[in-house]
Design a protein around this motif. Structure first.
Motif, PDB file in Angstrom:
ATOM      1  N   VAL A  42       0.648  -1.455  -0.424  1.00  0.00           N
ATOM      2  CA  VAL A  42      -0.048   0.085  -0.475  1.00  0.00           C
ATOM      3  C   VAL A  42       0.638   1.125   0.153  1.00  0.00           C
ATOM      4  O   VAL A  42       0.466   2.690  -0.965  1.00  0.00           O
ATOM      5  N   VAL A  43       1.684   1.161   0.971  1.00  0.00           N
ATOM      6  CA  VAL A  43       2.664   2.776   0.582  1.00  0.00           C
ATOM      7  C   VAL A  43       3.215   2.440  -0.795  1.00  0.00           C
ATOM      8  O   VAL A  43       3.326   3.766  -0.595  1.00  0.00           O
ATOM      9  N   GLU A  44       3.848   1.679  -1.005  1.00  0.00           N
ATOM     10  CA  GLU A  44       5.020   2.041  -2.689  1.00  0.00           C
ATOM     11  C   GLU A  44       3.548   2.456  -3.612  1.00  0.00           C
ATOM     12  O   GLU A  44       4.545   3.196  -4.388  1.00  0.00           O
ATOM     13  N   VAL A  45       2.693   2.172  -3.418  1.00  0.00           N
ATOM     14  CA  VAL A  45       1.431   2.388  -4.463  1.00  0.00           C
ATOM     15  C   VAL A  45       1.109   3.752  -4.551  1.00  0.00           C
ATOM     16  O   VAL A  45       1.321   4.977  -5.053  1.00  0.00           O
ATOM     17  N   VAL A  46       0.924   3.636  -2.840  1.00  0.00           N
ATOM     18  CA  VAL A  46       0.223   5.468  -2.739  1.00  0.00           C
ATOM     19  C   VAL A  46       1.180   5.912  -2.964  1.00  0.00           C
ATOM     20  O   VAL A  46       1.549   7.866  -3.450  1.00  0.00           O
ATOM     21  N   SER A  47       3.251   5.970  -2.529  1.00  0.00           N
ATOM     22  CA  SER A  47       3.978   6.546  -3.015  1.00  0.00           C
ATOM     23  C   SER A  47       4.120   7.081  -4.755  1.00  0.00           C
ATOM     24  O   SER A  47       4.450   8.517  -4.671  1.00  0.00           O
ATOM     25  N   LEU A  48       4.035   5.611  -5.087  1.00  0.00           N
ATOM     26  CA  LEU A  48       3.459   6.663  -6.213  1.00  0.00           C
ATOM     27  C   LEU A  48       2.816   6.812  -6.991  1.00  0.00           C
ATOM     28  O   LEU A  48       2.718   7.807  -7.909  1.00  0.00           O
ATOM     29  N   PHE A  49       1.695   6.923  -6.271  1.00  0.00           N
ATOM     30  CA  PHE A  49       0.472   8.020  -6.727  1.00  0.00           C
ATOM     31  C   PHE A  49       1.384   9.475  -6.225  1.00  0.00           C
ATOM     32  O   PHE A  49       0.988  10.529  -7.075  1.00  0.00           O
ATOM     33  N   GLU A  51       4.239  10.485  -6.179  1.00  0.00           N
ATOM     34  CA  GLU A  51       5.062  10.892  -7.261  1.00  0.00           C
ATOM     35  C   GLU A  51       4.342  11.561  -8.452  1.00  0.00           C
ATOM     36  O   GLU A  51       4.740  13.026  -9.006  1.00  0.00           O
ATOM     37  N   ASP A  52       3.585  10.517  -8.723  1.00  0.00           N
ATOM     38  CA  ASP A  52       2.878  10.878  -9.660  1.00  0.00           C
ATOM     39  C   ASP A  52       1.899  12.173 -10.076  1.00  0.00           C
ATOM     40  O   ASP A  52       2.173  13.348 -10.996  1.00  0.00           O
ATOM     41  N   SER A  53       1.144  12.554  -8.885  1.00  0.00           N
ATOM     42  CA  SER A  53      -0.096  13.373  -9.027  1.00  0.00           C
ATOM     43  C   SER A  53       1.416  15.202  -8.733  1.00  0.00           C
ATOM     44  O   SER A  53       0.527  15.754  -9.167  1.00  0.00           O
ATOM     45  N   GLU A  54       2.091  14.881  -8.272  1.00  0.00           N
ATOM     46  CA  GLU A  54       2.871  16.167  -8.237  1.00  0.00           C
ATOM     47  C   GLU A  54       3.362  17.301  -9.394  1.00  0.00           C
ATOM     48  O   GLU A  54       3.557  17.975  -9.255  1.00  0.00           O
ATOM     49  N   LYS A  55       3.372  15.599  -9.853  1.00  0.00           N
ATOM     50  CA  LYS A  55       4.332  16.623 -11.594  1.00  0.00           C
ATOM     51  C   LYS A  55       3.206  16.617 -12.195  1.00  0.00           C
ATOM     52  O   LYS A  55       3.505  17.749 -12.482  1.00  0.00           O
ATOM     53  N   LEU A  56       2.084  15.728 -11.854  1.00  0.00           N
ATOM     54  CA  LEU A  56       1.063  16.072 -12.665  1.00  0.00           C
ATOM     55  C   LEU A  56       0.337  17.746 -12.573  1.00  0.00           C
ATOM     56  O   LEU A  56       0.175  18.431 -12.888  1.00  0.00           O
ATOM     57  N   LEU A  57       0.318  17.844 -11.104  1.00  0.00           N
ATOM     58  CA  LEU A  57       0.006  19.251 -11.006  1.00  0.00           C
ATOM     59  C   LEU A  57       0.219  20.609 -11.252  1.00  0.00           C
ATOM     60  O   LEU A  57       0.510  21.615 -11.894  1.00  0.00           O
ATOM     61  N   ASN A  58       2.102  19.984 -11.251  1.00  0.00           N
ATOM     62  CA  ASN A  58       2.684  21.390 -11.283  1.00  0.00           C
ATOM     63  C   ASN A  58       2.616  21.169 -12.838  1.00  0.00           C
ATOM     64  O   ASN A  58       2.728  22.856 -13.767  1.00  0.00           O
ATOM     65  N   ASP A  59       2.884  20.331 -13.662  1.00  0.00           N
ATOM     66  CA  ASP A  59       2.603  20.734 -14.921  1.00  0.00           C
ATOM     67  C   ASP A  59       1.635  21.346 -15.257  1.00  0.00           C
ATOM     68  O   ASP A  59       1.399  22.153 -16.302  1.00  0.00           O
ATOM     69  N   LEU A  60      -0.102  20.797 -14.533  1.00  0.00           N
ATOM     70  CA  LEU A  60      -0.714  21.561 -14.953  1.00  0.00           C
ATOM     71  C   LEU A  60      -0.768  22.337 -14.967  1.00  0.00           C
ATOM     72  O   LEU A  60      -1.477  24.130 -15.261  1.00  0.00           O
TER      73      LEU A  60
ATOM     74  N   ALA B  24       0.561  -6.933 -19.394  1.00  0.00           N
ATOM     75  CA  ALA B  24       0.516  -6.360 -19.119  1.00  0.00           C
ATOM     76  C   ALA B  24       0.624  -4.489 -19.696  1.00  0.00           C
ATOM     77  O   ALA B  24       2.025  -4.293 -19.383  1.00  0.00           O
ATOM     78  N   VAL B  25      -0.086  -4.298 -20.379  1.00  0.00           N
ATOM     79  CA  VAL B  25       0.152  -2.270 -21.091  1.00  0.00           C
ATOM     80  C   VAL B  25      -0.464  -1.482 -20.579  1.00  0.00           C
ATOM     81  O   VAL B  25      -1.456  -1.677 -20.405  1.00  0.00           O
ATOM     82  N   ASP B  26       0.397  -0.311 -19.709  1.00  0.00           N
ATOM     83  CA  ASP B  26      -0.535   0.931 -19.038  1.00  0.00           C
ATOM     84  C   ASP B  26       0.577   1.670 -19.293  1.00  0.00           C
ATOM     85  O   ASP B  26       1.806   1.560 -18.635  1.00  0.00           O
ATOM     86  N   ASP B  27       0.281   2.681 -19.544  1.00  0.00           N
ATOM     87  CA  ASP B  27       1.240   3.938 -19.089  1.00  0.00           C
ATOM     88  C   ASP B  27       1.339   4.584 -17.565  1.00  0.00           C
ATOM     89  O   ASP B  27       1.847   5.246 -17.962  1.00  0.00           O
ATOM     90  N   SER B  28       0.753   4.202 -17.047  1.00  0.00           N
ATOM     91  CA  SER B  28       0.576   4.784 -15.364  1.00  0.00           C
ATOM     92  C   SER B  28       1.211   3.549 -14.758  1.00  0.00           C
ATOM     93  O   SER B  28       0.698   2.198 -14.973  1.00  0.00           O
ATOM     94  N   LEU B  29       2.705   4.762 -13.837  1.00  0.00           N
ATOM     95  CA  LEU B  29       2.951   3.376 -13.539  1.00  0.00           C
ATOM     96  C   LEU B  29       2.404   3.001 -12.253  1.00  0.00           C
ATOM     97  O   LEU B  29       2.141   1.908 -11.386  1.00  0.00           O
TER      98      LEU B  29
END
Lengths: 151, 162
Positions: A42-49, A51-60, B24-29
């Protein structure tokens, strides 16, 4: 604090996150995928989320700050954020993204900026709450207890 | 790069050879991590790819590659996101179905959007199934069940409603 009290606090906190709509059933799915062989899933997936979100929000923020806004790009990024927040069960972030996409379609800059602000707020809230939740988990484990499953 | 994972702890009595191999193919990590875990939890071997191009390269259909026989790769199922930059899941599906070596591999399309025209388009192009994101364990269990059954190529279409 002894283990029993920590566990109770954890259960209450988790329940409140669901009641207040911060998390939905998909988060339970993530928890169910965690076991002895994948103890930090859970911590791993949420951490990825995060990282991903912060990049997206900056980009937006940058994309919406341009003189000529590329709404297709904005829409694609919001779609991505909606997808990842949905995948981890961050319900309020996901819902904020749905409204956002409508304004993209209308090419409504005011609406988009308002939505961006809202998405950032919701993201910040859920990040804070999840980090609190993980801290509680760590405390339980440090005190020698098991993390209770919350139905 | 496509990356493979195998988790011996979730082999559930099956050895390496017997576990179905899913691409499994997906652009989202985030989604790649999730699908990988869902699949390994169902005793599958998983290879992930971040876009259609990488997936094709893994399957031996990349530009400049000579075609590879699937008996070497042994991919039992392809799961692909529909919305991906560059090559969409639909375009990937078409390329797989156009290949004489790979067309028998069942392809499942996943999407966060429930768009009937999109669904029909994919099913008509030969997708085995169209599923909505976010995927749950129960969705993947159903796929696993059908993978066991699909020992032989299947001409019919499977419908797995929720």
């Amino acid at each position: 604090m002894e283990v029993g009290q920590l566990q109770e606090r954890f259960v209450d906190y988790t329940k409140s996150l669901f009641c207040e709509g911060f998390l939905d059933d998909q988060f339970l799915q993530l928890q169910q995928l965690q076991d002895e062989s994948n103890p930090d899933f859970v911590v791993e997936v949420v951490s990825l989320f995060f990282e991903d979100s912060e990049k997206l929000l900056n980009d937006l923020t940058k994309t919406l700050d341009q003189q000529f806004v590329d709404y297709k790009r904005v829409d694609a990024q919001v779609h991505q954020l909606k997808g990842s927040s949905s995948s981890i069960g961050a319900q309020r972030v996901k819902n904020a993204c749905i409204g956002f996409r409508n304004f993209c379609e209308e090419q409504n800059i005011e609406g988009c900026l308002r939505c961006l602000h809202q998405v950032k707020q919701e993201y910040s809230l859920v990040k804070n709450k999840l980090q609190t939740l993980f801290r509680l988990e760590q405390q339980i484990v440090a005190a020698g207890g098991a993390i209770p499953m919350v139905e | 790069m496509a990356s493979s994972s195998s988790s011996s702890s979730s082999s559930k009595g099956l050895d390496e050879e017997e576990r179905p191999h899913v691409l499994a193919v997906d652009d989202s990590l985030v989604d790649r991590k999730l699908i990988e875990r869902l699949l390994t939890n169902c005793a599958c071997k998983v290879t992930t790819a971040e876009n259609g191009q990488r997936a094709l390269e893994f399957l031996g259909l990349g530009d400049g590659q000579h075609t590879v026989d699937n008996s070497d790769l042994k991919v039992n199922l392809i799961i692909t996101d529909y919305c991906m930059p560059g090559m969409t899941g639909y375009e990937l599906l078409k390329k797989v179905k156009e290949s004489s070596n790979l067309r028998e591999i069942p392809v499942v399309i996943v999407s966060s959007e429930n768009v009937p025209t999109r669904i029909n388009k994919c099913l008509e192009e030969g997708a085995q199934e169209f599923m909505l994101k976010p995927l749950k364990q129960s969705d993947v269990k159903k796929l696993r069940y059908y993978m066991m059954r699909l020992g032989q190529p299947c001409n019919g279409m499977l419908c797995m409603g929720r």
